[in-house]
Design a protein around this motif. Sequence first.
Motif, PDB file in Angstrom:
ATOM      1  N   ILE A  43      -9.986 -34.939  -5.669  1.00  0.00           N
ATOM      2  CA  ILE A  43      -9.184 -34.248  -4.666  1.00  0.00           C
ATOM      3  C   ILE A  43      -9.707 -32.831  -4.421  1.00  0.00           C
ATOM      4  O   ILE A  43      -9.445 -32.232  -3.378  1.00  0.00           O
ATOM      5  CB  ILE A  43      -7.693 -34.228  -5.063  1.00  0.00           C
ATOM      6  CG1 ILE A  43      -6.818 -33.807  -3.873  1.00  0.00           C
ATOM      7  CG2 ILE A  43      -7.458 -33.333  -6.276  1.00  0.00           C
ATOM      8  CD1 ILE A  43      -5.337 -34.001  -4.100  1.00  0.00           C
ATOM      9  N   HIS A  44     -10.473 -32.298  -5.360  1.00  0.00           N
ATOM     10  CA  HIS A  44     -11.035 -30.952  -5.196  1.00  0.00           C
ATOM     11  C   HIS A  44     -12.388 -30.961  -4.483  1.00  0.00           C
ATOM     12  O   HIS A  44     -12.973 -29.901  -4.281  1.00  0.00           O
ATOM     13  CB  HIS A  44     -11.158 -30.275  -6.554  1.00  0.00           C
ATOM     14  CG  HIS A  44      -9.840 -30.123  -7.255  1.00  0.00           C
ATOM     15  ND1 HIS A  44      -8.855 -29.291  -6.789  1.00  0.00           N
ATOM     16  CD2 HIS A  44      -9.339 -30.729  -8.362  1.00  0.00           C
ATOM     17  CE1 HIS A  44      -7.798 -29.374  -7.589  1.00  0.00           C
ATOM     18  NE2 HIS A  44      -8.071 -30.245  -8.549  1.00  0.00           N
ATOM     19  N   ASP A  45     -12.847 -32.152  -4.108  1.00  0.00           N
ATOM     20  CA  ASP A  45     -14.119 -32.278  -3.402  1.00  0.00           C
ATOM     21  C   ASP A  45     -13.874 -32.448  -1.900  1.00  0.00           C
ATOM     22  O   ASP A  45     -12.771 -32.783  -1.466  1.00  0.00           O
ATOM     23  CB  ASP A  45     -14.905 -33.491  -3.910  1.00  0.00           C
ATOM     24  CG  ASP A  45     -15.232 -33.395  -5.387  1.00  0.00           C
ATOM     25  OD1 ASP A  45     -15.347 -32.255  -5.888  1.00  0.00           O
ATOM     26  OD2 ASP A  45     -15.349 -34.456  -6.044  1.00  0.00           O
ATOM     27  N   HIS A  46     -14.915 -32.245  -1.128  1.00  0.00           N
ATOM     28  CA  HIS A  46     -14.869 -32.559   0.299  1.00  0.00           C
ATOM     29  C   HIS A  46     -15.203 -34.044   0.439  1.00  0.00           C
ATOM     30  O   HIS A  46     -16.246 -34.500  -0.032  1.00  0.00           O
ATOM     31  CB  HIS A  46     -15.882 -31.709   1.059  1.00  0.00           C
ATOM     32  CG  HIS A  46     -15.505 -31.492   2.482  1.00  0.00           C
ATOM     33  ND1 HIS A  46     -15.106 -30.286   2.984  1.00  0.00           N
ATOM     34  CD2 HIS A  46     -15.429 -32.364   3.520  1.00  0.00           C
ATOM     35  CE1 HIS A  46     -14.814 -30.395   4.271  1.00  0.00           C
ATOM     36  NE2 HIS A  46     -15.004 -31.645   4.617  1.00  0.00           N
ATOM     37  N   ARG A  47     -14.317 -34.804   1.100  1.00  0.00           N
ATOM     38  CA  ARG A  47     -14.467 -36.260   1.176  1.00  0.00           C
ATOM     39  C   ARG A  47     -14.297 -36.713   2.622  1.00  0.00           C
ATOM     40  O   ARG A  47     -14.010 -35.918   3.516  1.00  0.00           O
ATOM     41  CB  ARG A  47     -13.416 -36.954   0.304  1.00  0.00           C
ATOM     42  CG  ARG A  47     -13.563 -36.711  -1.202  1.00  0.00           C
ATOM     43  CD  ARG A  47     -12.201 -36.572  -1.868  1.00  0.00           C
ATOM     44  NE  ARG A  47     -11.537 -35.369  -1.393  1.00  0.00           N
ATOM     45  CZ  ARG A  47     -10.225 -35.287  -1.136  1.00  0.00           C
ATOM     46  NH1 ARG A  47      -9.451 -36.338  -1.308  1.00  0.00           N
ATOM     47  NH2 ARG A  47      -9.691 -34.166  -0.691  1.00  0.00           N
ATOM     48  N   SER A  48     -14.455 -38.018   2.841  1.00  0.00           N
ATOM     49  CA  SER A  48     -14.231 -38.592   4.165  1.00  0.00           C
ATOM     50  C   SER A  48     -13.441 -39.889   4.002  1.00  0.00           C
ATOM     51  O   SER A  48     -13.371 -40.470   2.912  1.00  0.00           O
ATOM     52  CB  SER A  48     -15.546 -38.855   4.894  1.00  0.00           C
ATOM     53  OG  SER A  48     -16.328 -39.790   4.165  1.00  0.00           O
ATOM     54  N   PRO A  59     -10.759 -32.046   3.537  1.00  0.00           N
ATOM     55  CA  PRO A  59     -11.114 -30.851   2.762  1.00  0.00           C
ATOM     56  C   PRO A  59     -10.515 -30.928   1.359  1.00  0.00           C
ATOM     57  O   PRO A  59      -9.608 -31.733   1.094  1.00  0.00           O
ATOM     58  CB  PRO A  59     -10.492 -29.705   3.566  1.00  0.00           C
ATOM     59  CG  PRO A  59     -10.207 -30.281   4.918  1.00  0.00           C
ATOM     60  CD  PRO A  59      -9.939 -31.732   4.695  1.00  0.00           C
ATOM     61  N   PRO A  60     -10.977 -30.108   0.440  1.00  0.00           N
ATOM     62  CA  PRO A  60     -10.384 -30.078  -0.902  1.00  0.00           C
ATOM     63  C   PRO A  60      -8.876 -29.844  -0.840  1.00  0.00           C
ATOM     64  O   PRO A  60      -8.382 -29.029  -0.067  1.00  0.00           O
ATOM     65  CB  PRO A  60     -11.101 -28.895  -1.562  1.00  0.00           C
ATOM     66  CG  PRO A  60     -12.423 -28.839  -0.876  1.00  0.00           C
ATOM     67  CD  PRO A  60     -12.148 -29.204   0.549  1.00  0.00           C
ATOM     68  N   GLY A  61      -8.166 -30.622  -1.660  1.00  0.00           N
ATOM     69  CA  GLY A  61      -6.719 -30.511  -1.743  1.00  0.00           C
ATOM     70  C   GLY A  61      -5.955 -31.478  -0.864  1.00  0.00           C
ATOM     71  O   GLY A  61      -4.765 -31.708  -1.076  1.00  0.00           O
ATOM     72  N   VAL A  62      -6.620 -32.058   0.135  1.00  0.00           N
ATOM     73  CA  VAL A  62      -5.974 -33.019   1.022  1.00  0.00           C
ATOM     74  C   VAL A  62      -6.037 -34.394   0.381  1.00  0.00           C
ATOM     75  O   VAL A  62      -7.096 -34.838  -0.068  1.00  0.00           O
ATOM     76  CB  VAL A  62      -6.630 -33.022   2.415  1.00  0.00           C
ATOM     77  CG1 VAL A  62      -6.015 -34.095   3.300  1.00  0.00           C
ATOM     78  CG2 VAL A  62      -6.497 -31.651   3.065  1.00  0.00           C
ATOM     79  N   ASP A 171      -2.100 -32.184 -15.429  1.00  0.00           N
ATOM     80  CA  ASP A 171      -1.681 -30.790 -15.319  1.00  0.00           C
ATOM     81  C   ASP A 171      -2.316 -30.117 -14.111  1.00  0.00           C
ATOM     82  O   ASP A 171      -2.177 -28.911 -13.919  1.00  0.00           O
ATOM     83  CB  ASP A 171      -2.012 -30.011 -16.596  1.00  0.00           C
ATOM     84  CG  ASP A 171      -3.499 -30.045 -16.932  1.00  0.00           C
ATOM     85  OD1 ASP A 171      -4.288 -30.600 -16.141  1.00  0.00           O
ATOM     86  OD2 ASP A 171      -3.868 -29.505 -18.002  1.00  0.00           O
ATOM     87  N   ASP A 172      -2.986 -30.907 -13.272  1.00  0.00           N
ATOM     88  CA  ASP A 172      -3.595 -30.407 -12.052  1.00  0.00           C
ATOM     89  C   ASP A 172      -2.498 -30.292 -10.989  1.00  0.00           C
ATOM     90  O   ASP A 172      -1.874 -31.295 -10.615  1.00  0.00           O
ATOM     91  CB  ASP A 172      -4.676 -31.383 -11.590  1.00  0.00           C
ATOM     92  CG  ASP A 172      -5.452 -30.886 -10.388  1.00  0.00           C
ATOM     93  OD1 ASP A 172      -4.830 -30.348  -9.454  1.00  0.00           O
ATOM     94  OD2 ASP A 172      -6.681 -31.076 -10.362  1.00  0.00           O
ATOM     95  N   PRO A 173      -2.224 -29.104 -10.450  1.00  0.00           N
ATOM     96  CA  PRO A 173      -1.115 -28.955  -9.505  1.00  0.00           C
ATOM     97  C   PRO A 173      -1.270 -29.779  -8.237  1.00  0.00           C
ATOM     98  O   PRO A 173      -0.265 -30.215  -7.656  1.00  0.00           O
ATOM     99  CB  PRO A 173      -1.084 -27.449  -9.208  1.00  0.00           C
ATOM    100  CG  PRO A 173      -2.413 -26.934  -9.640  1.00  0.00           C
ATOM    101  CD  PRO A 173      -2.872 -27.809 -10.755  1.00  0.00           C
TER     102      PRO A 173
END
Length: 256
Positions: A43-48, A59-62, A171-173
């Motif tokens: 989730i912290h990476d840029h993905r498609s 984008p990261p976080g989405v 524990d990752d928000p």
Amino acid sequence: MTSIRSGGPVLPGDARGWALHDRLPRTLTPDEIRAINNPSRAIHDHRSYTWNGWDFDLPPGVFHPGETSRLVHSRLLDGTLPVAGLRYAAMGAGLGVEAVVAGVHGAAAVYALDVHPESVRTTARHYARIVGSGGPPLYPLVADVWEGFPDGHQVDVVTFNPPAIELPLSDDPDIVRNLCVGRDIASRFFGQLVSRELLAPGGVVYLIVSNTAPLRDIVAIGLDAGFDAEVVHVEDWPGDDVQTYLFALRRPDVDR
């Protein structure tokens, strides 16, 4: 895969909803839930993501949609959850697939709500590219459930896939926000929806939740808020004991 609708003897709406509640499966054990859920730090990476021939940039976080999200996407697309001509709210908009489908299908207006600002920006960007200026108006809103929804507006249809698992899987928000908020989010969702009269008369909430979360308790929250509950679809996933329910919830006291 099984598709069902609630049946049995004809009962008053309230009794019918509680009878359905009592037939729902119990929540899986903590060990079973942990074995099924293995949250990825991607989730912290840029993905498609590609779905229905549409390409989405994450984008990261989405949050990347999973199988449960795709159940909602598919049933919006095939019209099982009708939105044409209706004011639609995607609660937890994520990358914007639900908003895009509603726009393509001619909703009267589309509200995309998410507590995560980057998800709201991403939804708006995908909507502008895929649906375009000729589609219905989009209202992208950064909101903690309904907080931030404009006063005086109502919606006819809501979809909600709550992050209702109650185990600390990470524990990752960002992972917690997307999976592990627990039943409290359902309490706030229904409480604000009713107290602010945000659902129009005759409106419907499509709620999707599985027995990895407190399924019965979440449905009870909706029933206690004055909604009737009907099962639109139930999915049995191969290889585990997860059952995912898609409910339609309506308030009979405001349907007239």
